[in-house]
Scaffold this active site. Sequence first.
Site, PDB file in Angstrom:
ATOM      1  N   HIS A   1      20.714 -37.484 -25.800  1.00 51.95           N
ATOM      2  CA  HIS A   1      19.584 -37.804 -26.688  1.00 51.95           C
ATOM      3  C   HIS A   1      19.385 -36.740 -27.748  1.00 51.95           C
ATOM      4  O   HIS A   1      18.311 -36.625 -28.339  1.00 51.95           O
ATOM      5  CB  HIS A   1      18.315 -38.007 -25.848  1.00 51.95           C
ATOM      6  CG  HIS A   1      18.476 -39.077 -24.820  1.00 51.95           C
ATOM      7  ND1 HIS A   1      18.447 -40.419 -25.133  1.00 51.95           N
ATOM      8  CD2 HIS A   1      18.747 -39.004 -23.499  1.00 51.95           C
ATOM      9  CE1 HIS A   1      18.655 -41.127 -24.035  1.00 51.95           C
ATOM     10  NE2 HIS A   1      18.852 -40.291 -23.026  1.00 51.95           N
TER      11      HIS A   1
ATOM     12  N   CYS B   1       0.847  -1.201   0.000  1.00 53.84           N
ATOM     13  CA  CYS B   1       0.000   0.000   0.000  1.00 53.84           C
ATOM     14  C   CYS B   1       0.879   1.245   0.000  1.00 53.84           C
ATOM     15  O   CYS B   1       2.038   1.205   0.338  1.00 53.84           O
ATOM     16  CB  CYS B   1      -0.871   0.006   1.250  1.00 53.84           C
ATOM     17  SG  CYS B   1      -1.781  -1.516   1.446  1.00 53.84           S
TER      18      CYS B   1
ATOM     19  N   LYS C   1       3.124  -7.747 -18.843  1.00 54.44           N
ATOM     20  CA  LYS C   1       3.240  -8.260 -17.473  1.00 54.44           C
ATOM     21  C   LYS C   1       2.156  -9.286 -17.191  1.00 54.44           C
ATOM     22  O   LYS C   1       2.402 -10.280 -16.526  1.00 54.44           O
ATOM     23  CB  LYS C   1       3.146  -7.113 -16.468  1.00 54.44           C
ATOM     24  CG  LYS C   1       3.254  -7.559 -15.003  1.00 54.44           C
ATOM     25  CD  LYS C   1       4.564  -8.300 -14.752  1.00 54.44           C
ATOM     26  CE  LYS C   1       4.667  -8.887 -13.362  1.00 54.44           C
ATOM     27  NZ  LYS C   1       5.837  -9.793 -13.225  1.00 54.44           N
TER      28      LYS C   1
ATOM     29  N   TRP D   1      -3.269  -1.898  -1.528  1.00 55.73           N
ATOM     30  CA  TRP D   1      -2.974  -3.154  -2.227  1.00 55.73           C
ATOM     31  C   TRP D   1      -3.536  -4.232  -1.310  1.00 55.73           C
ATOM     32  O   TRP D   1      -2.956  -4.549  -0.269  1.00 55.73           O
ATOM     33  CB  TRP D   1      -1.460  -3.276  -2.399  1.00 55.73           C
ATOM     34  CG  TRP D   1      -0.976  -4.606  -2.861  1.00 55.73           C
ATOM     35  CD1 TRP D   1      -0.575  -5.661  -2.088  1.00 55.73           C
ATOM     36  CD2 TRP D   1      -0.832  -5.054  -4.216  1.00 55.73           C
ATOM     37  NE1 TRP D   1      -0.180  -6.716  -2.863  1.00 55.73           N
ATOM     38  CE2 TRP D   1      -0.340  -6.394  -4.167  1.00 55.73           C
ATOM     39  CE3 TRP D   1      -1.066  -4.484  -5.446  1.00 55.73           C
ATOM     40  CZ2 TRP D   1      -0.085  -7.125  -5.316  1.00 55.73           C
ATOM     41  CZ3 TRP D   1      -0.795  -5.230  -6.592  1.00 55.73           C
ATOM     42  CH2 TRP D   1      -0.323  -6.522  -6.527  1.00 55.73           C
TER      43      TRP D   1
ATOM     44  N   LYS E   1      14.257 -16.533 -17.667  1.00 52.80           N
ATOM     45  CA  LYS E   1      14.703 -15.193 -17.253  1.00 52.80           C
ATOM     46  C   LYS E   1      15.667 -14.617 -18.284  1.00 52.80           C
ATOM     47  O   LYS E   1      15.533 -13.493 -18.742  1.00 52.80           O
ATOM     48  CB  LYS E   1      15.400 -15.264 -15.884  1.00 52.80           C
ATOM     49  CG  LYS E   1      14.470 -15.476 -14.725  1.00 52.80           C
ATOM     50  CD  LYS E   1      13.710 -14.253 -14.280  1.00 52.80           C
ATOM     51  CE  LYS E   1      12.341 -14.061 -14.826  1.00 52.80           C
ATOM     52  NZ  LYS E   1      11.371 -15.098 -14.839  1.00 52.80           N
TER      53      LYS E   1
ATOM     54  N   GLU F   1      14.012 -13.960 -21.859  1.00 50.96           N
ATOM     55  CA  GLU F   1      12.920 -12.971 -21.986  1.00 50.96           C
ATOM     56  C   GLU F   1      13.394 -11.537 -21.772  1.00 50.96           C
ATOM     57  O   GLU F   1      12.729 -10.606 -22.206  1.00 50.96           O
ATOM     58  CB  GLU F   1      11.762 -13.294 -21.053  1.00 50.96           C
ATOM     59  CG  GLU F   1      12.017 -13.089 -19.583  1.00 50.96           C
ATOM     60  CD  GLU F   1      10.730 -13.272 -18.764  1.00 50.96           C
ATOM     61  OE1 GLU F   1       9.638 -12.957 -19.234  1.00 50.96           O
ATOM     62  OE2 GLU F   1      10.846 -13.749 -17.626  1.00 50.96           O
TER      63      GLU F   1
ATOM     64  N   ASN G   1      -0.029   0.154   6.103  1.00 50.36           N
ATOM     65  CA  ASN G   1       0.612  -0.673   5.079  1.00 50.36           C
ATOM     66  C   ASN G   1       1.195  -1.860   5.837  1.00 50.36           C
ATOM     67  O   ASN G   1       1.875  -1.678   6.838  1.00 50.36           O
ATOM     68  CB  ASN G   1       1.729   0.135   4.399  1.00 50.36           C
ATOM     69  CG  ASN G   1       2.415  -0.659   3.294  1.00 50.36           C
ATOM     70  OD1 ASN G   1       1.947  -1.748   2.919  1.00 50.36           O
ATOM     71  ND2 ASN G   1       3.520  -0.141   2.792  1.00 50.36           N
ATOM     72  N   GLY G   2       0.861  -3.087   5.409  1.00 54.64           N
ATOM     73  CA  GLY G   2       1.411  -4.272   6.092  1.00 54.64           C
ATOM     74  C   GLY G   2       0.296  -5.214   6.508  1.00 54.64           C
ATOM     75  O   GLY G   2      -0.787  -5.213   5.924  1.00 54.64           O
TER      76      GLY G   2
ATOM     77  N   ARG H   1       3.140   1.486  -7.575  1.00 48.51           N
ATOM     78  CA  ARG H   1       3.271   0.323  -6.677  1.00 48.51           C
ATOM     79  C   ARG H   1       2.117  -0.657  -6.858  1.00 48.51           C
ATOM     80  O   ARG H   1       2.127  -1.744  -6.305  1.00 48.51           O
ATOM     81  CB  ARG H   1       3.301   0.778  -5.211  1.00 48.51           C
ATOM     82  CG  ARG H   1       4.459   1.660  -4.844  1.00 48.51           C
ATOM     83  CD  ARG H   1       4.119   2.452  -3.594  1.00 48.51           C
ATOM     84  NE  ARG H   1       3.999   1.588  -2.431  1.00 48.51           N
ATOM     85  CZ  ARG H   1       4.953   1.480  -1.504  1.00 48.51           C
ATOM     86  NH1 ARG H   1       6.054   2.186  -1.644  1.00 48.51           N
ATOM     87  NH2 ARG H   1       4.810   0.707  -0.464  1.00 48.51           N
TER      88      ARG H   1
ATOM     89  N   GLU I   1      13.667 -22.122 -15.170  1.00 42.44           N
ATOM     90  CA  GLU I   1      13.364 -20.735 -14.782  1.00 42.44           C
ATOM     91  C   GLU I   1      14.517 -19.813 -15.157  1.00 42.44           C
ATOM     92  O   GLU I   1      14.316 -18.714 -15.657  1.00 42.44           O
ATOM     93  CB  GLU I   1      13.061 -20.669 -13.289  1.00 42.44           C
ATOM     94  CG  GLU I   1      12.826 -19.282 -12.741  1.00 42.44           C
ATOM     95  CD  GLU I   1      11.723 -18.501 -13.459  1.00 42.44           C
ATOM     96  OE1 GLU I   1      10.932 -19.102 -14.204  1.00 42.44           O
ATOM     97  OE2 GLU I   1      11.702 -17.257 -13.302  1.00 42.44           O
TER      98      GLU I   1
HETATM   99  C1  AGP Z   1       7.775 -14.537 -16.081  1.00 45.63           C
HETATM  100  O1  AGP Z   1       9.055 -13.939 -16.020  1.00 45.63           O
HETATM  101  C2  AGP Z   1       7.033 -14.143 -17.315  1.00 45.63           C
HETATM  102  N1  AGP Z   1       6.850 -12.755 -17.366  1.00 45.63           N
HETATM  103  C3  AGP Z   1       5.771 -14.949 -17.577  1.00 45.63           C
HETATM  104  O2  AGP Z   1       6.215 -16.238 -17.934  1.00 45.63           O
HETATM  105  C4  AGP Z   1       4.767 -15.114 -16.420  1.00 45.63           C
HETATM  106  O3  AGP Z   1       5.327 -15.917 -15.411  1.00 45.63           O
HETATM  107  C5  AGP Z   1       3.522 -15.819 -16.975  1.00 45.63           C
HETATM  108  O4  AGP Z   1       2.934 -14.998 -17.938  1.00 45.63           O
HETATM  109  C6  AGP Z   1       2.487 -16.149 -15.894  1.00 45.63           C
HETATM  110  O5  AGP Z   1       2.014 -14.968 -15.328  1.00 45.63           O
HETATM  111  P1  AGP Z   1       1.125 -15.090 -13.994  1.00 45.63           P
HETATM  112  O6  AGP Z   1       2.007 -15.679 -12.931  1.00 45.63           O
HETATM  113  O7  AGP Z   1       0.703 -13.680 -13.678  1.00 45.63           O
HETATM  114  O8  AGP Z   1      -0.047 -15.986 -14.289  1.00 45.63           O
END
Ligand code: AGP
Length: 609
Positions: free
Chosen positions: A505, A2, A604, A74, A486, A489, A100-101, A27, A482
Amino acid sequence: MCGIVGYIGNQQACPILLDGMSKLEYRGYDSAGIAVYDGKRIDIEKCVGRLQALRIKIQGHEPQGTVGIGHTRWATHGRPSDRNAHPHCDESGRFVVVHNGIIENYLELKEYLLEKGHRFSSDTDTEVVAHLMADQYDGDFLSTVKKVIRRIDGSYSLVFLCADEPDKLITTKKDNPLVIGLGEGENFIASDIPAIIGHTRRTYIMSDGEIAIVTKDAVRVEDLNGNPINKKVYNVTWNAEAAEKGGFEHFMLKEIYEQPKAVRETMRGRLGKEEGTIDFPELNWTKADLRGIKKVFIVACGTAYHAGLVGKYYLEKFARIPVETDIASEFRYRDPLVDSSCLMIVISQSGETSDTLAALREAKRLGARTMAVTNVVGSSIAREADQVVYTYAGPEIAVASTKAYTTQLIVMLMLGIYVGRLRGELSDELARTLTRDLREIPEQIHAMLEDTEQIKIFAKRYGSSENAFFLGRSLDYFVALEGALKLKEISYIHAEAYAAGELKHGTLALVVEGLPVIVLATQADVYPKTISNLKEVKAREAEVIAIALQGDREIDKVADHVIYVPKTDKFLAPILAVLPLQLLAYYAALTRGCDVDKPRNLAKSVTVE
Ligand code: AGP
């Protein structure tokens, strides 16, 4: 998290509060409100939605007065709504607070207050603080605040306004940010520097346990026992944009560094008092609840899916329950064998990913019980799942998910322990080891983030590569996935993760001289085989960066470089091993001049199929 603002001075408070709140919009929030003392009473105006909705609501009758507080919420407890928006007050309206918290013991305080006849108008933990002020009021604003602080547990930044003493604001904090802006004939309070940087650069950065009594001409700081505290003035040198990122160059780096706090907040109230026990008050499952569950499905996208793979491992290992994992966009179309004997767990930071939401709906249609692990209270997925377990990572702004991932791992680990204990499948000894090591994680993450020079060097050295491999076995393989996501992307380097055993393989054909290969080697049970895979790529002149546990004396004999992560139980290693990979991706992207927070072609939250 928040956003909090406070103002006391000679100017009208309303426009200053709204402007400060607008500087905190980045935020993330779901509702907003202000409270201003108008000379007779405290006028509270609040509503769900964006700040613009609040501006429209008060248009033509803006609260008048020169002292006030404001808040962008939030949601953590209680859905986004007008009634749950802050500020909150007691029934008399004389005590008003923004927060906030998380007030951890709000339920027991609420019960106490309800028994004393208090009536509540919201579902929030924060409203309890306002009623407690009224309940404990002894005629003195400051001493009452101190009595209230002594009664609450949890994490908080709080700003209090009292109609009986409107010549001051009182504010305090514990485990949440809070700054005071020092003006001329006026003073400012905020949860974050961007809200006050337009008025003053002279600030007090508050510390836990400090209480500030803020009038328009002075700021007095003392501890809970009234001992004065001399605060050093901190002159803010950042510009406004940098201030939003807390001084970090990008939101992604800020969020990487927020992981100790995000993990701590996500564990808060869930690590049982007895070592080896986990509490999920929001689930409250019993053995009987689980008896009907024959299989679990974990479904998600992207990073959340990678967390789901680790979650599968935990549930199968600790709870001995069969788990299937699916990428959400695949799950929907494979005519899955789901029925009422299944539990569907969906993981989603945003809670709005359309493929994940659709998978959730499909599982419900087929009769499964559903549970969401999400970071956004009141999100579509949170609302439609039968039950929700929140990560408390705070808003994640950067497209590349970092703190959401580590908090998802924490939730899945705690869930594995919780279900394993309920099903009688997890030994007391292992449960105790896991929760004991869990408690160390925030500090271990913090320590790792203190020394990133080696990673910056690797990022510079390999940042010009067009390809990279990530290898691992078992839990290390899921972290490799993962790490590859990272890197690709945000730096656009073509990075692929493979189960190390898969090399022969086919993928070994791609290994050429100078290819950077990141090998995760934290899992003791498959370590010898991982080492032999590492030697396979070394034999083809690849350059190997190994991620290993501190104390590993073998790995540096075979890898070109080694990044050590603090020793922890192997089951928790993924939570730490991902950090160097997040940082490697970040610094590689910087080296390549990429837009770290907003990588090309990506959003996002993927709210379309
Ligand atoms: C993660 O770095 C990516 N931006 C993307 O894979 C993300 O994790 C995926 O779109 C899922 O999003 P969500 O967790 O909001 O469902």
